[in-house]
Design a protein around this motif. Sequence first.
Motif, PDB file in Angstrom:
ATOM      1  N   GLY A 261      23.809  19.144  43.100  1.00  0.00           N
ATOM      2  CA  GLY A 261      22.548  18.633  42.489  1.00  0.00           C
ATOM      3  C   GLY A 261      22.948  17.093  42.105  1.00  0.00           C
ATOM      4  N   ARG A 262      24.103  17.066  41.410  1.00  0.00           N
ATOM      5  CA  ARG A 262      24.660  15.532  40.929  1.00  0.00           C
ATOM      6  C   ARG A 262      25.136  14.890  42.307  1.00  0.00           C
ATOM      7  N   HIS A 263      25.094  15.415  43.579  1.00  0.00           N
ATOM      8  CA  HIS A 263      25.596  14.660  44.527  1.00  0.00           C
ATOM      9  C   HIS A 263      27.031  14.397  44.588  1.00  0.00           C
ATOM     10  N   GLU A 264      27.743  15.400  43.766  1.00  0.00           N
ATOM     11  CA  GLU A 264      29.248  15.269  43.938  1.00  0.00           C
ATOM     12  C   GLU A 264      29.599  16.302  45.105  1.00  0.00           C
ATOM     13  N   TYR A 265      29.505  15.853  46.058  1.00  0.00           N
ATOM     14  CA  TYR A 265      29.638  16.636  47.334  1.00  0.00           C
ATOM     15  C   TYR A 265      31.200  17.201  47.629  1.00  0.00           C
ATOM     16  N   ALA A 266      31.893  16.262  47.235  1.00  0.00           N
ATOM     17  CA  ALA A 266      33.207  16.883  47.691  1.00  0.00           C
ATOM     18  C   ALA A 266      33.441  18.130  46.583  1.00  0.00           C
ATOM     19  N   ARG A 267      33.241  17.886  45.307  1.00  0.00           N
ATOM     20  CA  ARG A 267      33.540  19.177  44.492  1.00  0.00           C
ATOM     21  C   ARG A 267      32.695  20.497  44.809  1.00  0.00           C
ATOM     22  N   ALA A 268      31.798  20.080  45.263  1.00  0.00           N
ATOM     23  CA  ALA A 268      30.598  21.139  45.609  1.00  0.00           C
ATOM     24  C   ALA A 268      31.219  21.694  46.895  1.00  0.00           C
ATOM     25  N   GLU A 269      31.646  21.041  47.854  1.00  0.00           N
ATOM     26  CA  GLU A 269      32.112  21.568  49.087  1.00  0.00           C
ATOM     27  C   GLU A 269      33.251  22.422  48.996  1.00  0.00           C
ATOM     28  N   GLU A 270      34.210  22.061  47.848  1.00  0.00           N
ATOM     29  CA  GLU A 270      35.498  22.939  47.743  1.00  0.00           C
ATOM     30  C   GLU A 270      34.879  24.154  47.185  1.00  0.00           C
ATOM     31  N   ARG A 271      34.009  24.298  46.430  1.00  0.00           N
ATOM     32  CA  ARG A 271      33.655  25.355  46.018  1.00  0.00           C
ATOM     33  C   ARG A 271      32.778  26.620  47.011  1.00  0.00           C
ATOM     34  N   THR A 285      25.507  30.259  51.081  1.00  0.00           N
ATOM     35  CA  THR A 285      26.777  29.895  51.211  1.00  0.00           C
ATOM     36  C   THR A 285      26.991  29.130  52.324  1.00  0.00           C
ATOM     37  N   THR A 286      26.960  29.724  53.359  1.00  0.00           N
ATOM     38  CA  THR A 286      27.050  28.963  54.767  1.00  0.00           C
ATOM     39  C   THR A 286      26.435  27.638  54.740  1.00  0.00           C
ATOM     40  N   LEU A 287      25.047  27.860  54.499  1.00  0.00           N
ATOM     41  CA  LEU A 287      24.301  26.633  54.696  1.00  0.00           C
ATOM     42  C   LEU A 287      24.573  25.426  53.450  1.00  0.00           C
ATOM     43  N   ALA A 288      24.923  25.869  52.522  1.00  0.00           N
ATOM     44  CA  ALA A 288      25.389  25.038  51.453  1.00  0.00           C
ATOM     45  C   ALA A 288      26.747  24.292  51.700  1.00  0.00           C
ATOM     46  N   PHE A 289      27.704  25.176  52.402  1.00  0.00           N
ATOM     47  CA  PHE A 289      29.044  24.452  52.684  1.00  0.00           C
ATOM     48  C   PHE A 289      28.649  23.615  53.816  1.00  0.00           C
ATOM     49  N   LEU A 290      27.786  23.862  54.702  1.00  0.00           N
ATOM     50  CA  LEU A 290      27.615  22.952  55.566  1.00  0.00           C
ATOM     51  C   LEU A 290      26.966  21.488  55.251  1.00  0.00           C
ATOM     52  N   TYR A 291      26.131  21.834  54.344  1.00  0.00           N
ATOM     53  CA  TYR A 291      25.105  20.625  53.979  1.00  0.00           C
ATOM     54  C   TYR A 291      26.129  19.675  53.223  1.00  0.00           C
ATOM     55  N   CYS A 292      26.891  20.202  52.220  1.00  0.00           N
ATOM     56  CA  CYS A 292      27.769  19.366  51.491  1.00  0.00           C
ATOM     57  C   CYS A 292      28.591  18.701  52.497  1.00  0.00           C
ATOM     58  N   ALA A 293      29.320  19.176  53.298  1.00  0.00           N
ATOM     59  CA  ALA A 293      30.022  18.478  54.497  1.00  0.00           C
ATOM     60  C   ALA A 293      29.431  17.508  55.346  1.00  0.00           C
ATOM     61  N   ALA A 294      27.973  17.736  55.566  1.00  0.00           N
ATOM     62  CA  ALA A 294      27.331  16.710  56.410  1.00  0.00           C
ATOM     63  C   ALA A 294      27.156  15.605  55.776  1.00  0.00           C
ATOM     64  N   TRP A 295      26.839  15.665  54.170  1.00  0.00           N
ATOM     65  CA  TRP A 295      26.439  14.272  53.505  1.00  0.00           C
ATOM     66  C   TRP A 295      27.740  13.545  53.294  1.00  0.00           C
ATOM     67  N   ARG A 296      29.073  14.261  53.122  1.00  0.00           N
ATOM     68  CA  ARG A 296      30.126  13.543  53.000  1.00  0.00           C
ATOM     69  C   ARG A 296      30.545  12.768  54.368  1.00  0.00           C
TER      70      ARG A 296
END
Length: 389
Positions: A261-271, A285-296
Amino acid sequence: ETIAPAKRNLSGTLAGLKIVELTGNGAAAQAGLRFGDVLIAYNNHPIASEEQINAVMRLYQQQHKQTAASDTAQLAFYRGGDMKVKTVSVPLGRLGIDTREWTFAGESVENAIVDEGDYAAAQKFADDAAASGNYTPDQILQMRIVCVNNEKDGEQIRQAQVDQLYRKYPVEKLRVFSNHDLVYNKRYRAAVAMFQRYLKINPADVSTELSLATCYAEIEKYDDAEALLNKILARPKSDENAPTEFATSVLSNIQAKIYMGRHEYARAEERFAKAFKDSPDDPYTTLAFLYCAAWRDITGEKPGEFQSAYLMVSTQSDVVAEVLAYDIDELRAFVLMKEHHSSLARKIADKWRDSEDGKHNVSTLWRRFPGGSEVIDTWNALMPQQPVA
């Protein structure tokens, strides 16, 4: 759970089980049942709870083993708001469905509020149901909880409703039904008020604290959510209210949502990557992982990250092929368009254009993620004849 006596005439049945998920190769899906169908009877025995349907299913399985009775059963159901009773034949045993308890009046309450935002109409439906004598006290309570105001400017009304509920009903039922009805219907502000009041009565209940933190994150109160998580983590292991291993896992996922939510995608993707490895078939979990990777990937923070994440998911999760392929292709097309590979994005869309998913799938999953409406808008542009949401 007592099995309800069989009824010859099921017309006018006011309670049942609404199908909210089907396994593609399950008995229910194979028999032609659909998402949203309301099951009202199993071999003419009314079913208003999962306990009831499980009990009557066990009864007929035992009879089949002992007497070689029929190995099929008749399911009676409603479809599409039409209360004309329909039936299908299914084999005895597991149906491959997830359900939620349904009542005719409760459906009217939910439709009035969730679809139309008409609190007055919803309240009248609940009052009429209570006066009719056709519904149990728990069913009426569920309707009352759904009526709790969820608007940004509704704090004063909301608190008055919460006060009234907590004066009248057992606190444990209020907690359970708030999770069951408010969180399910994404009525997070109403749920926050209910959980806050519960924690004043039962402080340090970890399950409720985690539910509250989840709701804070959903309404973008990230500081409040994080403060609550830190409070839970600060308890020593010897404390009776210290988080269990499972609760710690849930807590980590909530923290990941906060980072996202804070757009800290690296930290979010790690979790989310860790959560995906632990539960590779969990859709969110699957979609959230991919979504964070996409924005990075898109922002240039880590080029190629989405493709790496996509390959990991594709090789480790059966859910991708069976359940999430359409949604993930929406995200793939979004990434390609952002990286100016429009012809490749169109090829992905063309693959789905004439499919059943492409014609009928109305995806709202990406709205659960910050900026996710961009994914939907991109897909709409690629498939203009079938808006996605």
